[in-house]
Design an enzyme around this catalytic site. Structure first.
Site, short mmCIF file in Angstrom:
data_model
loop_
_atom_site.label_atom_id
_atom_site.label_comp_id
_atom_site.label_asym_id
_atom_site.label_seq_id
_atom_site.Cartn_x
_atom_site.Cartn_y
_atom_site.Cartn_z
N LYS A 1 -10.76 -25.44 25.94
CA LYS A 1 -10.52 -25.84 27.33
C LYS A 1 -11.33 -24.95 28.26
O LYS A 1 -11.91 -23.95 27.86
CB LYS A 1 -9.03 -25.70 27.69
CG LYS A 1 -8.08 -26.51 26.82
CD LYS A 1 -8.21 -28.00 27.02
CE LYS A 1 -7.23 -28.75 26.11
NZ LYS A 1 -7.48 -30.20 26.12
N SER B 1 -11.19 -34.27 25.15
CA SER B 1 -10.61 -33.69 26.36
C SER B 1 -11.62 -32.88 27.17
O SER B 1 -11.35 -32.56 28.33
CB SER B 1 -9.42 -32.80 26.00
OG SER B 1 -9.83 -31.67 25.25
#
Length: 258
Positions: free
Chosen positions: A104, A62
Site C-alpha cells: 500500500k 489495489s
C-alpha cells in the site's frame, strides 16, 4: 637451384607492442584482469542486490495503475522509521485478516491528521494533496473522518481507492486503521515485470516533510552491466588477437623473388 626453397617469406619483425610476443603477453594479462574484475563486479552486483532488495509479486489490483495485479516488484529492505509519506511499502499486519505481505501507499505518518475528502482530495495536516498516481487523476469520493495517526504508526491507502482494503476499511479497529511502522519490511523501488521501471517519488507530500530517496538499484544495475562488458570484452581478446594475427601474417614470396 636445387638447394633453394620453392618459396620465400618476408622476414618477421619483432617490433610492435600489439603483434609481437611481448605485446601478446601484455594483452593476455590485461584481458585476464578484465575478466577477473568483470566477474567480481557482475557477481558482486547480484550479491549486493540480493542483500538490499526483495522480490514480490503483487496479487491484487489495489495499487492500480501504479502496480497491477501480478506485477513483479523489487522492494528495498528498510526499517519502519525510514518510511516517508508517499512511499509504497510492503508490510504484514495480522489484524488486516491476512498474514501475507500487503502493498500500500503511505499517506500519513505518526503525528499527522488525515481525512477525505475536501474538493475530492485527500487532506493531510490541513493540506489538500494532489495525487497524480490515481487512475486517470480521479478525485476521491470515499469518506474518511479525521484520523490522528499515533506516533510510530502509519495510515495507508491503495492507489485504486474504491477496491482497496486499506486503512479506510479498518477505521473501526482499535488503531483506527493505522499500522505500526515496525510492520513495514520493505519499500517498493521498481516494477521489474512487466518492465515499468523505477517508481517516482511523489512531490505532492514534499511540503509536509522530506521524501525518501530511491535505493541503489540503478547503481547495482550499472555495476552488473559494467561487469558483463568487462567479461565479454576480456574473453573476446584471444579470438580477436588470433584473427588479427592471421590477417597480418606475410604472404609467401614466389621462388626467386628479390
Amino acid at each position: 637451384m636445387g638447394g633453394e626453397s620453392a618459396t620465400r617469406t618476408a622476414p618477421r619483425t619483432s617490433g610492435g607492442t600489439g603483434k609481437g610476443p611481448v605485446g601478446r603477453r601484455t594483452g593476455e594479462r590485461l584481458s585476464g584482469l578484465a575478466v577477473a574484475l568483470g566477474l567480481v563486479l557482475f557477481l558482486g552486483g547480484f550479491g549486493w542486490g540480493a542483500v538490499v532488495y526483495r522480490p514480490y509479486t503483487v496479487p491484487t489490483s489495489s495499487m492500480t495503475p501504479t502496480i497491477d495485479a501480478g506485477d513483479r516488484v523489487l522492494a528495498q529492505r528498510v526499517d519502519g522509521d525510514e518510511v516517508r509519506r508517499g512511499d509504497v511499502v510492503v508490510f504484514t499486519d495480522k489484524t488486516w485478516v491476512t498474514n501475507a505481505p500487503v502493498v500500500k501507499r503511505v499517506v500519513a505518518v505518526g503525528g499527522d491528521t488525515v481525512s477525505c475528502c475536501t474538493n475530492g482530495k485527500l487532506v493531510v495536516n490541513g493540506k489538500q494533496i494532489d495525487e497524480p498516481y490515481l487512475k486517470g487523476g480521479a478525485v476521491e469520493d470515499k469518506t474518511i473522518p479525521a484520523v490522528k495517526v499515533p506516533k510510530g504508526r502509519l495510515f495507508l491507502l491503495g492507489d485504486e481507492r474504491q477496491g482497496s482494503l486499506d486503512s479506510s476499511a479498518h477505521l473501526t479497529d482499535v488503531a483506527s486503521g493505522t499500522v505500526a511502522s515496525s510492520a513495514v519490511s520493505a519499500r517498493v523501488d521498481a516494477v521489474v515485470w512487466p518492465m515499468k521501471g523505477m517508481l517516482e517519488r511523489p512531490t505532492n507530500f514534499e511540503e509536509l516533510g522530506t521524501l525518501s530517496q530511491p535505493g541503489p538499484l540503478r547503481t547495482i544495475l550499472a555495476v552488473i552491466v559494467a561487469g558483463a562488458v568487462l567479461v565479454l570484452g576480456g574473453g573476446a581478446y584471444g579470438p580477436l588477437a588470433k584473427l588479427a594475427g592471421r590477417r597480418s601474417r606475410p604472404r609467401p614470396e614466389p621462388a626467386g623473388a628479390r
